[in-house]
Design an enzyme around this catalytic site. Structure first.
Site: not given
Length: 363
Positions: A307-308
């Site tokens: 999720d980066e």
């Protein structure tokens, strides 16, 4: 002369009809005076004269630049140039592509050219659609098929015509996949779904829908199997079809770093939350527990950091204290489908370039 002019106008009208959606099966000829349109996405270190050289490469082919959008950030130059050919000169696709190849060599750049009939050619250290792989050693036509060209010069035809081909990964939730299928069928998305992969068996409804569209569905169970085993199954499926990029349409499994390094091309994910807040599992439950007044969905590139990845598109909606978790989830699914489809559209249309952890998304 009047009759000849009318004939030319009639040919032009027919040609215009065949260009609807830019990806009609009646692809227009690129070797005639009524020939070509397209877009060029270019990325390199900022330097003097880049825009002039881009314009010059178009002028040599009697192409008219409809618009050119430039962004410079942290010493990196990115631009998207849209062009069309006019009847006052002849068009030679090979000469245009050779000119762009020379341009990328001069500025140590990467570029992606998409013509009006869907032909896509990548130049330089380019892994597709505006992304750069720093460890690039050869451009891939498809996963598992390494190019044998040196870093520069490098020019690779990804597809000769047609829409961008994508593979879709999903788990049990279908709304994002269904939205992609509906939009692509309706002409809003210039993509062709090559296959669907899931760690769950397809519902009867989805199975019938995919069978009608002649889209293969691959069930790859994960439960009770070592990761290496089902990861190998995924690679076998992906390597069997040439794709421009992969789409994780609510695929609730973590894609390994080894897989990303092997695939090379972009992978897009939809996160059911407004990143960077509420990462990980159950973001709507987190948001409801926190009493938020806004919920959202985030489409982003997949990286090894969960999720980066660089954000491509986001959708947001206001919510109130009376709304239940089910209300938030229902509204969130609409946002997810919308954000993912928009991200896929921008990627397929050659509108996204990456600069570090950020994206440049051209309108």
């Amino acid at each position: 002369m009047i009759l000849a002019a009318l004939r030319r106008r009639a040919v032009g009208a027919t040609l215009g009809a065949s260009k609807i959606g830019n990806y009609s099966r009646r692809a227009f000829s690129e070797m005639t005076a009524l020939g070509a349109s397209g877009s060029l996405l270019l990325r390199c270190q900022d330097s003097v004269g880049i825009v002039a050289e881009v314009a010059s490469s178009m002028v040599t082919q009697s192409a008219n630049i409809r618009n050119i959008d430039v962004h410079i950030e942290k010493g990196v130059f990115v631009c998207r140039c849209c062009f069309e050919h006019h009847s006052w000169g002849t068009f030679d696709r090979g000469v245009l592509e050779s000119g762009i190849d020379a341009l990328t060599q001069r500025f140590d750049a990467s570029a992606s050219l998409i013509m009006g009939n869907g032909r896509r050619v990548d130049f330089g250290a380019h892994t597709g659609m505006g992304t750069i792989d720093p460890s690039w050693e050869g451009i891939r036509i498809g996963p598992g098929v390494p190019g044998d060209a040196p870093k520069h010069p490098a020019m690779r035809v990804v597809r000769d015509e047609g829409k961008a081909r994508v593979g879709v990964f999903m788990s049990k939730t279908e709304h994002c996949l269904l939205d992609l299928l509906n939009r692509s069928r309706g002409g809003d998305l210039p993509i062709k779904v090559a296959y669907v992969v899931s760690n769950h068996k397809a519902s009867e409804h989805l199975e019938a829908l995919l069978a009608q569209a002649e889209i293969p569905y691959h069930y790859v169970p994960h439960t009770g199997r070592p990761r290496e085993e089902w990861d190998a199954d995924l690679r076998d499926i992906v390597s069997g079809e040439t794709t421009d990029f992969l789409v994780l349409a609510r695929y609730m499994q973590i894609v390994s770093g080894d897989f990303l390094q092997w695939y090379k091309a972009p992978v897009v994910n939809i996160h059911h939350g407004l990143l960077p807040s509420f990462k990980g599992a159950n973001p709507y439950r987190q948001a409801h527990a926190a009493g938020v007044k806004l919920i959202g969905a985030t489409a982003h590139f997949v990286t090894e950091e969960l999720d980066e990845g660089p954000i491509i598109e986001q959708r947001v909606e206001r919510v109130g204290h009376k709304e239940t978790l089910a209300d938030l989830t229902r509204k969130g699914e609409v946002l997810e489908a919308s954000a993912l489809s928009e991200a896929v559209k921008k990627l397929a249309e050659n509108r996204i370039a990456r600069i570090g952890s950020r994206t440049v998304v051209f309108a």
